[in-house]
Design a protein around this motif. Structure first.
Motif, mmCIF file in Angstrom:
data_model
loop_
_atom_site.group_PDB
_atom_site.id
_atom_site.type_symbol
_atom_site.label_atom_id
_atom_site.label_comp_id
_atom_site.label_asym_id
_atom_site.label_seq_id
_atom_site.Cartn_x
_atom_site.Cartn_y
_atom_site.Cartn_z
ATOM 1 N N PHE A 1 0.854 -1.179 0.000
ATOM 2 C CA PHE A 1 0.000 0.000 0.000
ATOM 3 C C PHE A 1 0.892 1.232 0.000
ATOM 4 O O PHE A 1 2.016 1.204 0.517
ATOM 5 N N GLU A 2 0.381 2.302 -0.548
ATOM 6 C CA GLU A 2 1.143 3.544 -0.449
ATOM 7 C C GLU A 2 1.317 3.932 1.012
ATOM 8 O O GLU A 2 2.405 4.323 1.440
ATOM 9 N N THR A 3 0.221 3.807 1.796
ATOM 10 C CA THR A 3 0.263 4.199 3.195
ATOM 11 C C THR A 3 -0.373 3.132 4.073
ATOM 12 O O THR A 3 -1.469 2.639 3.766
ATOM 13 N N ILE A 4 0.302 2.773 5.139
ATOM 14 C CA ILE A 4 -0.265 1.919 6.176
ATOM 15 C C ILE A 4 -0.435 2.758 7.430
ATOM 16 O O ILE A 4 0.529 3.364 7.917
ATOM 17 N N VAL A 5 -1.661 2.820 7.909
ATOM 18 C CA VAL A 5 -1.988 3.548 9.136
ATOM 19 C C VAL A 5 -2.109 2.526 10.252
ATOM 20 O O VAL A 5 -2.896 1.581 10.160
ATOM 21 N N ILE A 6 -1.341 2.712 11.300
ATOM 22 C CA ILE A 6 -1.347 1.767 12.418
ATOM 23 C C ILE A 6 -2.179 2.364 13.547
ATOM 24 O O ILE A 6 -1.783 3.339 14.181
ATOM 25 N N GLY A 7 -3.349 1.790 13.758
ATOM 26 C CA GLY A 7 -4.276 2.278 14.779
ATOM 27 C C GLY A 7 -5.570 2.763 14.150
ATOM 28 O O GLY A 7 -5.554 3.648 13.289
ATOM 29 N N GLY A 8 -6.695 2.176 14.582
ATOM 30 C CA GLY A 8 -7.991 2.520 14.011
ATOM 31 C C GLY A 8 -8.883 3.288 14.958
ATOM 32 O O GLY A 8 -10.111 3.146 14.902
ATOM 33 N N GLY A 9 -8.277 4.110 15.816
ATOM 34 C CA GLY A 9 -9.059 4.986 16.681
ATOM 35 C C GLY A 9 -9.378 6.281 15.969
ATOM 36 O O GLY A 9 -9.337 6.367 14.735
ATOM 37 N N GLN A 10 -9.683 7.324 16.753
ATOM 38 C CA GLN A 10 -10.087 8.591 16.136
ATOM 39 C C GLN A 10 -8.997 9.181 15.244
ATOM 40 O O GLN A 10 -9.290 9.790 14.206
ATOM 41 N N ARG B 1 -12.829 -5.019 17.451
ATOM 42 C CA ARG B 1 -13.866 -4.088 17.020
ATOM 43 C C ARG B 1 -13.280 -2.696 16.947
ATOM 44 O O ARG B 1 -12.383 -2.339 17.722
ATOM 45 N N ILE B 2 -13.780 -1.889 16.052
ATOM 46 C CA ILE B 2 -13.364 -0.488 15.991
ATOM 47 C C ILE B 2 -13.846 0.209 17.258
ATOM 48 O O ILE B 2 -14.956 -0.033 17.745
ATOM 49 N N GLY B 3 -13.010 1.081 17.786
ATOM 50 C CA GLY B 3 -13.328 1.727 19.054
ATOM 51 C C GLY B 3 -12.961 0.876 20.243
ATOM 52 O O GLY B 3 -13.416 1.123 21.359
ATOM 53 N N GLY B 4 -12.124 -0.132 19.999
ATOM 54 C CA GLY B 4 -11.810 -1.106 21.034
ATOM 55 C C GLY B 4 -11.261 -0.526 22.316
ATOM 56 O O GLY B 4 -11.647 -0.939 23.406
ATOM 57 N N SER B 5 -10.343 0.432 22.215
ATOM 58 C CA SER B 5 -9.757 1.004 23.433
ATOM 59 C C SER B 5 -10.806 1.734 24.266
ATOM 60 O O SER B 5 -10.750 1.721 25.497
ATOM 61 N N TRP B 6 -11.758 2.373 23.609
ATOM 62 C CA TRP B 6 -12.833 3.050 24.340
ATOM 63 C C TRP B 6 -13.735 2.037 25.036
ATOM 64 O O TRP B 6 -14.391 2.358 26.027
ATOM 65 N N ARG B 7 -13.775 0.804 24.548
ATOM 66 C CA ARG B 7 -14.607 -0.227 25.167
ATOM 67 C C ARG B 7 -13.888 -0.972 26.274
ATOM 68 O O ARG B 7 -14.512 -1.419 27.240
ATOM 69 N N THR B 8 -12.579 -1.148 26.124
ATOM 70 C CA THR B 8 -11.856 -2.066 27.003
ATOM 71 C C THR B 8 -10.899 -1.403 27.976
ATOM 72 O O THR B 8 -10.424 -2.059 28.900
#
Length: 365
Positions: free
Chosen positions: A18-27, A51-58
């Protein structure tokens, strides 16, 4: 030898680029994904959670609410779907992030914890969840939830004392009967202290970090909060003398208390005490020499950066990112979602979008 070639070819074929890999799917990662998609850039977001938003859940307590009204918590392109002046819960925030990713069809791959990032042949190599990816650009958007920062002497506490980091605390049912010591007098410590004081004798340990001068639930918030948000977003930045002066203090000591005031703690019977400095005979000892006989200790001592998986230049001798508004000196490496990356609001749900847009433009230029 004839059987070895297909295996090698399979390994090569399994590496996605990929051109860009983003590590972390939070905000932070989702905001960047929004702008990269608008620019038509190819990218993928890797997130360790299921799940997306995992840190906010756990990693938050059940009663946690954001410190900013919903009107200031929207990601780019979609306002937070809640009453404008309400304060969303952590669960509502997690659900919003999940819905946001679906709404804009962002390419998030879940359950992909990044184990290592290296650089070879002019590309980044990302190892995650048993798979290998390559990229021209890597964005570390893992945010402020790093490794819980617990002092070494915590191991010396009497094993009968229940101890946990604030990221493990959910509600008072986890606690034993008896006193509770909260170590760290910032926002997390004060919020949890107020909650557990309803059922337990409570001590809040640590230096006073200051507090904003008005109750954020007060009707006047409609007049005051916009001013504070403007100051936090546009005055307290790395480009202003006031922001440059405030930044080291915020990074070292944390932000002032926002929701809970000292008078609230006093009214709830929370005893505010000095710093906890060591353990003697299994019990915590305060800076003034007092030993506290408590049944529970909650470490509200924040997090430390955990970029041990980043095996490329871009970190200082202590493992902290070296960057200029998220852009590292190493070509193609970026950081996003950090405390005071550009402004006081850089880590906020509704404040990260400016940094995300800046980095997306840099990638697309």
């Amino acid at each position: 030898m004839a059987t070895a070639a297909p295996a090698i070819e399979d390994r090569k074929a399994s590496v996605e680029h990929f051109e860009t890999i983003v590590i972390g799917g939070g905000q932070a990662g989702l905001s960047l994904g929004y702008y990269l998609k608008r620019l038509g850039r190819p990218f993928v977001i890797l997130d360790a959670n299921e799940r997306i938003g995992g840190s906010w859940r756990t990693r938050t307590w059940s009663s946690l609410r954001l410190f900013t009204p919903a009107r200031y918590n929207g990601l780019p392109g979609w306002p937070f779907p809640a009453p404008s002046w309400s304060y969303p819960t952590a669960r509502e925030t997690a659900d919003y992030l999940e819905a946001y990713a679906a709404r804009f069809e962002l390419p998030v791959r879940l359950g992909k914890r990044v184990d290592r990032v290296t650089r070879a042949d002019g590309r980044y190599v990302v190892e995650a969840g048993g798979k290998r990816f390559t990229a021209d650009c890597v964005v570390a958007a893992t945010g402020f939830y790093g490794t819980p920062n617990v002092p070494a002497f915590a191991a010396e506490l009497d094993p009968r004392i229940v101890q946990m980091h604030s990221s493990e605390y959910r509600d008072p049912s986890q606690l034993r009967p008896g006193g509770v010591l909260l170590v760290g007098a910032g926002n997390s410590g004060a919020d949890i202290a107020l909650e557990v004081s309803k059922t337990h004798r409570t001590w809040l340990s640590g230096p006073d970090k200051g507090q904003i001068p008005f109750p954020i639930e007060h009707p006047l918030r409609r007049l005051v909060v916009p001013v504070l948000w403007f100051v936090a977003s546009h005055v307290l930045t790395v480009r202003t003398p006031l922001g440059r002066k405030a930044r080291p203090r915020v990074l070292e000591h944390g932000a002032p208390r926002i929701r809970v005031k000292s008078k609230d703690l006093d009214a709830a019977g929370v005893e505010q005490v000095p710093r906890t400095v060591r353990v003697e005979n299994g019990r915590p000892v305060l800076e003034d020499g007092r030993l506290l006989d408590v049944a529970n200790v909650i470490w509200c001592t924040g997090f430390r950066h955990d970029f041990g998986w980043l095996d490329v230049p871009g970190l200082d001798g202590e493992g902290a990112p070296v960057h200029e508004r998220g852009i590292a000196s190493e070509p193609g490496l970026y950081f996003l979602g950090l405390d005071f990356l550009y402004s006081f609001t850089s880590e906020n749900v509704g404040g990260v979008h400016r940094d995300a847009k800046h980095i997306a433009r840099h990638i697309g230029s």
